[in-house]
Design a protein around this motif. Structure first.
Motif, PDB file in Angstrom:
ATOM      1  N   ASP A 178     -17.710 -15.485  16.436  1.00 29.18           N
ATOM      2  CA  ASP A 178     -17.850 -14.038  16.430  1.00 29.18           C
ATOM      3  C   ASP A 178     -18.110 -13.157  15.988  1.00 29.18           C
ATOM      4  N   PRO A 179     -19.001 -12.456  16.159  1.00 28.88           N
ATOM      5  CA  PRO A 179     -19.784 -11.283  15.815  1.00 28.88           C
ATOM      6  C   PRO A 179     -18.844  -9.988  15.049  1.00 28.88           C
ATOM      7  N   ALA A 180     -17.729  -9.840  16.003  1.00 22.82           N
ATOM      8  CA  ALA A 180     -16.768  -8.910  15.174  1.00 22.82           C
ATOM      9  C   ALA A 180     -16.144  -9.201  14.190  1.00 22.82           C
ATOM     10  N   ARG A 181     -15.902 -10.516  13.831  1.00 22.13           N
ATOM     11  CA  ARG A 181     -14.703 -11.159  12.973  1.00 22.13           C
ATOM     12  C   ARG A 181     -15.772 -11.446  11.651  1.00 22.13           C
ATOM     13  N   ALA A 182     -16.857 -11.614  11.923  1.00 17.93           N
ATOM     14  CA  ALA A 182     -18.203 -10.924  10.825  1.00 17.93           C
ATOM     15  C   ALA A 182     -17.880 -10.672  10.236  1.00 17.93           C
ATOM     16  N   GLN A 183     -17.948  -9.086  11.212  1.00 11.85           N
ATOM     17  CA  GLN A 183     -17.971  -7.996  10.637  1.00 11.85           C
ATOM     18  C   GLN A 183     -17.086  -7.626   9.725  1.00 11.85           C
ATOM     19  N   ARG A 184     -15.398  -7.627  10.459  1.00 10.46           N
ATOM     20  CA  ARG A 184     -14.572  -7.342   9.522  1.00 10.46           C
ATOM     21  C   ARG A 184     -14.564  -7.905   8.459  1.00 10.46           C
ATOM     22  N   VAL A 185     -15.311  -9.606   7.724  1.00 11.02           N
ATOM     23  CA  VAL A 185     -14.455 -10.229   7.097  1.00 11.02           C
ATOM     24  C   VAL A 185     -16.089  -9.439   5.834  1.00 11.02           C
ATOM     25  N   ILE A 186     -16.792  -8.606   6.892  1.00 12.66           N
ATOM     26  CA  ILE A 186     -17.835  -8.128   5.489  1.00 12.66           C
ATOM     27  C   ILE A 186     -17.106  -6.351   5.179  1.00 12.66           C
ATOM     28  N   ALA A 187     -16.610  -6.349   6.126  1.00  8.42           N
ATOM     29  CA  ALA A 187     -15.388  -4.670   5.365  1.00  8.42           C
ATOM     30  C   ALA A 187     -14.573  -4.604   4.481  1.00  8.42           C
ATOM     31  N   ILE A 188     -14.561  -6.134   4.992  1.00  5.80           N
ATOM     32  CA  ILE A 188     -12.738  -6.593   3.739  1.00  5.80           C
ATOM     33  C   ILE A 188     -12.901  -6.607   2.135  1.00  5.80           C
TER      34      ILE A 188
ATOM     35  N   TRP B 172       0.721  -1.122  -0.420  1.00  2.00           N
ATOM     36  CA  TRP B 172      -0.196  -0.138  -0.578  1.00  2.00           C
ATOM     37  C   TRP B 172       0.556   1.751  -0.215  1.00  2.00           C
ATOM     38  N   GLN B 173       2.111   1.711   0.610  1.00  7.74           N
ATOM     39  CA  GLN B 173       2.837   2.299   0.814  1.00  7.74           C
ATOM     40  C   GLN B 173       3.906   2.536   0.004  1.00  7.74           C
ATOM     41  N   ALA B 174       3.616   1.654  -1.472  1.00  7.02           N
ATOM     42  CA  ALA B 174       4.342   1.162  -2.710  1.00  7.02           C
ATOM     43  C   ALA B 174       3.686   2.136  -4.175  1.00  7.02           C
ATOM     44  N   ARG B 175       2.224   2.557  -3.340  1.00 10.18           N
ATOM     45  CA  ARG B 175       0.965   2.811  -4.133  1.00 10.18           C
ATOM     46  C   ARG B 175       0.864   1.892  -5.341  1.00 10.18           C
ATOM     47  N   ARG B 176       0.997   0.627  -4.864  1.00 16.42           N
ATOM     48  CA  ARG B 176       1.031  -0.932  -5.351  1.00 16.42           C
ATOM     49  C   ARG B 176      -1.017  -1.568  -4.705  1.00 16.42           C
ATOM     50  N   ARG B 177      -1.725  -0.264  -4.587  1.00 17.55           N
ATOM     51  CA  ARG B 177      -2.809  -0.248  -4.157  1.00 17.55           C
ATOM     52  C   ARG B 177      -4.112  -1.282  -4.188  1.00 17.55           C
TER      53      ARG B 177
ATOM     54  N   ALA C 100     -13.293  -1.824  -5.144  1.00 14.13           N
ATOM     55  CA  ALA C 100     -12.032  -1.382  -5.425  1.00 14.13           C
ATOM     56  C   ALA C 100     -11.484  -2.101  -6.757  1.00 14.13           C
ATOM     57  N   ALA C 101     -12.702  -3.077  -6.849  1.00 15.45           N
ATOM     58  CA  ALA C 101     -12.347  -3.893  -8.387  1.00 15.45           C
ATOM     59  C   ALA C 101     -13.421  -4.106  -9.197  1.00 15.45           C
ATOM     60  N   TYR C 102     -14.014  -3.322  -8.498  1.00 19.93           N
ATOM     61  CA  TYR C 102     -15.323  -3.148  -9.792  1.00 19.93           C
ATOM     62  C   TYR C 102     -15.493  -1.645 -10.140  1.00 19.93           C
ATOM     63  N   ALA C 103     -14.879  -0.604  -8.986  1.00 20.90           N
ATOM     64  CA  ALA C 103     -15.589   0.492  -9.128  1.00 20.90           C
ATOM     65  C   ALA C 103     -14.278   1.951  -9.067  1.00 20.90           C
ATOM     66  N   ASP C 104     -12.976   0.716  -9.196  1.00 26.06           N
ATOM     67  CA  ASP C 104     -11.863   1.623  -9.235  1.00 26.06           C
ATOM     68  C   ASP C 104     -11.863   3.058  -7.003  1.00 26.06           C
ATOM     69  N   ARG C 105     -12.681   1.823  -6.911  1.00 26.66           N
ATOM     70  CA  ARG C 105     -12.676   3.227  -5.505  1.00 26.66           C
ATOM     71  C   ARG C 105     -12.122   2.432  -3.923  1.00 26.66           C
ATOM     72  N   TYR C 106     -10.831   3.144  -4.221  1.00 24.04           N
ATOM     73  CA  TYR C 106     -10.377   3.005  -2.839  1.00 24.04           C
ATOM     74  C   TYR C 106     -10.062   4.172  -1.471  1.00 24.04           C
ATOM     75  N   PRO C 107      -9.901   3.005   0.104  1.00 24.90           N
ATOM     76  CA  PRO C 107     -10.105   3.414   0.750  1.00 24.90           C
ATOM     77  C   PRO C 107      -8.502   4.401   1.466  1.00 24.90           C
ATOM     78  N   ASP C 108      -8.626   5.039   2.458  1.00 21.45           N
ATOM     79  CA  ASP C 108      -7.582   6.363   2.750  1.00 21.45           C
ATOM     80  C   ASP C 108      -7.311   5.087   3.620  1.00 21.45           C
ATOM     81  N   ASP C 109      -6.024   5.614   3.930  1.00 23.54           N
ATOM     82  CA  ASP C 109      -4.926   5.357   4.597  1.00 23.54           C
ATOM     83  C   ASP C 109      -5.520   4.703   6.300  1.00 23.54           C
ATOM     84  N   ALA C 110      -6.100   5.789   6.346  1.00 19.24           N
ATOM     85  CA  ALA C 110      -7.147   5.003   7.932  1.00 19.24           C
ATOM     86  C   ALA C 110      -7.524   4.061   7.587  1.00 19.24           C
ATOM     87  N   ALA C 111      -8.377   3.664   7.347  1.00 19.54           N
ATOM     88  CA  ALA C 111      -9.550   2.703   7.040  1.00 19.54           C
ATOM     89  C   ALA C 111      -8.636   1.220   5.880  1.00 19.54           C
TER      90      ALA C 111
END
Length: 506
Positions: free
Chosen positions: A462-472, A416-421, A479-490
């Protein structure tokens, strides 16, 4: 019937042209028809469904509303029958006007005539004419002749239109549901979702069926009324009658003017009439001698005697009656086809082709049965069999031949830091897929999709792990279909716990 007031052009039409006339009448009076329709049918719909819910039979409301169609059909017919002569009544006038019509035919339509395919044509005959039963039965035999096939086609066509509208609403709703929320199969949908909320689903289906019926049933009544008008125009020559009435009205207006002129002419004195050039009437000629000014000669007498002799011959003179039986509708002989020279050979060929067609039909049915037997296990798996592995199509595109790095979070952060997002998010998604499969003990296949992993996230305890899978997975989709990338904090938030860091809490 006051035909002079009718607003429809009366002329003999083909049955399908009469159906178009019915649709045009409905469009012209749509507001009056549907306002009266909903004013009466909505309370009845609510009462029928409430009765079904109270009795513990939620499907009863749907059946009752469908069975009461002959009662609802009185409303559009009342509006259209008044609109073609005067003006369309309001919905209050339509509801009050139902008391003027007999209820005996409606009770018959709700009982032994409920499944009559000619209901649209029978309805105006029963309600508008009000004839006794025997006379109505005789008129029905004449009225339905030659158009019974068209009325049946109208009935079945409108039923199909209602079914198409009913299914279209459900298909539209299915298209609007996200893919990961859709049931895996229809058997799963009806066996789990519908069974868990059966009353709600049945009431929703009854509402959709009522709206489809409200869209098509007034059209059905309007087309039947147009067929009725067209048939009476053909039988009673309403168009000719109306033309003579208009001619009579014009002649009556012209006769008044002529009467005034004759009175004025009669009031003039003889001297004035002579001055106006009026000549006295000529005497009527009473004989041929006076007409031609000479007596007929002998040639004329011989012609008269010869003509009298011919008329005395029984072959030319006199009248006689001849009676013979003939078919009412005799088909015209087809002179274009040649007579068959070998009728026995023709019968043999017909039998051979008929046998071949039967063999073809049996083969087609057998092939369908074999196909159903061959694929029965794949289309409907047994209940005791384990669930098949989910397809993982996108994983084949993101999966690298090398194993995952030990420090998944560190490698992803470096990319990510090498701009290979895109490569960074692909690696993170791949690690999420593999570690989710390990957590759920699922085998990895070659056709994964994001929707499948979103559905599998619901199986994580685990609901927290389930939510993390959904977020990833969602981040990778954007990113793959709309070319919309998150920010560094996300990205840092996604890399701060499981599955980017093995053993770390969610």
């Amino acid at each position: 019937m006051e035909l002079e007031r009718i607003s429809v052009v009366l002329r003999p039409r083909a049955p399908r042209e009469a159906l178009d006339l019915g649709a045009a009448m409905l469009r012209a009076n749509a507001a009056a028809v549907w306002s009266a329709w909903f004013a009466f049918t909505v309370p009845v719909f609510v009462l029928c469904n409430a009765l079904g819910v109270l009795l513990g039979l939620p499907w009863l409301g749907l059946v009752l509303v469908w069975w009461l169609k002959p009662l609802f059909d009185r409303l559009p017919l009342y509006v259209l029958s008044r609109a073609v002569f005067d003006r369309a009544p309001t919905w209050r006038e339509t509801l009050r006007g139902q008391r003027q019509w007999s209820w005996r035919s409606t009770l018959a339509g709700l009982s032994w005539l409920r499944i009559d395919s000619s209901r649209a044509l029978r309805l105006p005959l029963d309600l508008l004419e009000g004839a006794p039963r025997k006379q109505r039965s005789a008129r029905w035999k004449v009225l339905r002749r030659r158009i019974v096939a068209d009325t049946s086609l109208l009935t079945y066509g409108c039923l199909q239109f209602e079914l198409v509208l009913f299914l279209s609403v459900w298909l539209l709703a299915l298209l609007l549901i996200p893919h990961e929320w859709r049931p895996e199969s229809l058997s799963d949908f009806f066996g789990r979702d519908v069974h868990d909320a059966s009353t709600l689903w049945i009431l929703l289906g009854a509402t959709v069926a009522y709206l489809a019926m409200s869209a098509i049933e007034p059209l059905y009544v309007a087309c039947g009324f147009a067929l009725y008008l067209n048939r009476r125009t053909q039988l009673e020559a309403w168009d000719i009658d109306l033309a003579f009435r208009r001619l009579r009205a014009r002649l009556q207006g012209l006769g008044k003017v002529l009467g005034v002129l004759l009175l004025c002419a009669g009031a003039l004195p003889p001297s004035a009439r002579a001055a106006a050039g009026e000549t006295p009437p000529k005497p009527v000629v009473s004989s041929l001698d006076k007409l031609f000014g000479q007596p007929p000669d002998s040639a004329d007498r011989r012609f008269a005697e010869a003509a009298a002799e011919v008329y005395r011959d029984p072959r030319f003179g006199g009248e006689r009656k001849v009676r013979r039986w003939m078919f009412k509708h005799t088909p015209k002989p087809d002179t274009s086809t040649q007579p068959i020279s070998f009728p026995a050979l023709a019968r043999v060929l017909v039998a051979v082709f008929k046998g071949l067609l039967w063999l073809l039909l049996i083969g087609a049915v057998g092939a369908l049965a074999w196909f159903a037997w061959r694929w029965r296990g794949r289309l409907a798996p047994a209940a005791d069999e384990p669930a098949p592995a989910l397809p993982h199509g996108l994983q084949a595109r993101t999966e690298a031949p090398a194993p995952l790095p030990a420090d998944l979070a560190g490698v992803t952060r470096a990319l990510w830091q090498a701009r290979r997002r895109r490569e960074a998010l692909a690696l993170l998604y791949r690690g999420c897929v593999e570690r989710t499969a390990q957590l759920l003990q699922l085998p990895l296949s070659a056709d994964a999709t994001e929707a499948d992993w979103l559905r599998q996230a619901a199986a994580i305890d685990d609901p927290a792990r389930a939510q993390r899978v959904i977020a990833i997975v969602r981040t990778w989709q954007f990113a793959a279909y709309a070319d919309r990338y998150p920010d560094d904090a996300a990205i840092e938030q996604l890399l701060s716990g499981w599955p980017a860091q093995t053993g770390a809490p969610a």
